[in-house]
Design a protein around this motif. Structure first.
Motif: not given
Length: 379
Positions: A324-331, A337-343
């Motif tokens: 349900x949550x991609x790795x780069x958006x895991x808290x 250094x990633x954010x919403x919209x990167x992938x």
């Protein structure tokens, strides 16, 4: 409240375990009588047999699939300061394994139709520090071996396969785990080949890599009380190996049953494609071993995913979301250094995907019920 007409579990392990109960109990009893609970005979035998089934020379049993990635990458020469390319849409264990090896995970997007890593996106992420790529054979389908080999050769990278969901999957004449320098498998109970607890394995045809992992898994000691590296305590228990050894000869048949059930789903859901229900694409035909059968609930669907999931549960159909949550958006991984919209493809899939019941031996009655309920609600 709706009365359940049928109950369709997401996974039912009893179907495969009941016929093997006597053999499993005998295998466990043999280990108990022998008393070799750690690094014992059944482990050595299973390591050899599983490696052979995958088409490689060596297998090294460890405590989990995560450790198989971490120790395996270390054994392949990956160190602090190195970068390792990983798809953003995978279970977090892939990323954890890279971090535990000392390397930095570099996340990239996926193909929206297959959910597999996008090698074009990976090419754009290459830097002088990039040393390896970890293709994840997600849901039981392999990333293209020919494309991976060309990619690795072009950028001089190690291929380290995450095959945790792809036991004996095949594509282009390769078996999962036989493409690159090494590969990691998980034997978590719900996997296509599952233990009665946690477990994993590193497989390779490189003798030095295999020996390095044997050392690393056992306190960094190639021989007792002689520690040449800073290792860890990560060993596949002999009891678990004995259970897996009993189950391994049945794995190919179980995979075939999964594939057959998937084809039933495919056929039954064809009429829902224009209504926003589209299965993740199979580009491997019978080589796909369907650890999970995943559909996408598009924005064009009359019901959003959460409401559809609730509707199915009311009718006794259990489902899942992977993931349900991609790795780069895991808290816990903000420091990457990633954010919403990167992938965007990975993010979009995480909002659409729904895993339907899938296990070897799932009945036609159950798959028909799932298809029927989806069709009734969506049509």
């Amino acid at each position: 409240m709706t009365v359940l007409s049928k109950t369709v579990p997401f996974v039912d392990l009893t179907i495969q375990h009941q016929p093997l109960q006597t053999a499993i109990e005998k295998a466990m009893e043999t280990v108990v009588k022998r008393g070799d609970f750690v690094l014992g005979q059944a482990l050595r035998e299973f390591e050899r047999e599983f490696a052979q089934a995958c088409g490689v020379n060596y297998g090294v049993g460890v405590a989990s699939g995560t450790d198989a990635i971490a120790l395996g990458l270390q054994a392949c020469g990956i160190n602090e300061g190195d970068e390792v390319i990983v798809p953003a849409n995978t279970f977090i264990a892939t990323v954890i394994g890279v971090i535990k090896s000392g390397a930095t995970p570099i996340l990239v997007d996926c193909d929206p139709e297959t959910a597999l890593i996008d090698l074009n996106a990976a090419a754009k992420a290459i830097t002088p520090q990039t040393k390896a790529i970890v293709p994840v054979h997600l849901y039981g389908q392999m990333v293209s071996p020919s494309q991976l080999l060309d990619f690795a050769q072009a950028y001089n990278l190690i291929i380290f396969e995450d095959a945790a969901q792809a036991h004996l999957a095949q594509r282009e004449g390769y078996t999962a785990g036989s493409i690159g320098k090494a590969a990691a498998f998980s034997f978590y109970p719900s996997k296509n080949l599952g233990a009665f607890g946690n477990g994993g394995m590193l497989i390779t045809s490189d003798e030095e890599v295999a020996q390095n992992v044997r050392t690393l898994r056992n306190y960094g000691a190639p021989s007792k009380y002689y520690h040449t590296q800073i290792g860890s305590n990560s060993r596949l228990d002999t009891l678990q190996a004995a259970i897996l050894q009993v189950k391994l000869p049945h794995l190919s048949q179980w995979n075939q049953l999964r594939n057959q059930a998937a084809k039933k789903y495919d056929q039954g859901l064809q009429l829902l494609a224009d209504k926003g229900i589209i299965p993740i694409q199979n580009v491997s035909d019978r080589g796909h071993v369907y650890h999970l059968y995943v559909i996408r609930v598009h924005d064009t669907c009359t019901l959003n995913r959460e409401k559809l999931q609730d509707y199915l549960l009311e009718r006794g159909i259990q489902t899942g979301i992977h993931y349900p949550i991609p790795c780069h958006l895991q808290p816990g991984y903000k420091e990457l250094g990633y954010q919403l919209g990167d992938f965007p493809h990975a993010e979009n899939l995480c909002n659409q995907i729904l895993s339907l019941p899938m296990y070897p031996g799932i009945s036609s009655e159950h798959t028909d019920w799932v298809i029927e309920q989806l069709s009734l609600r969506i049509s």
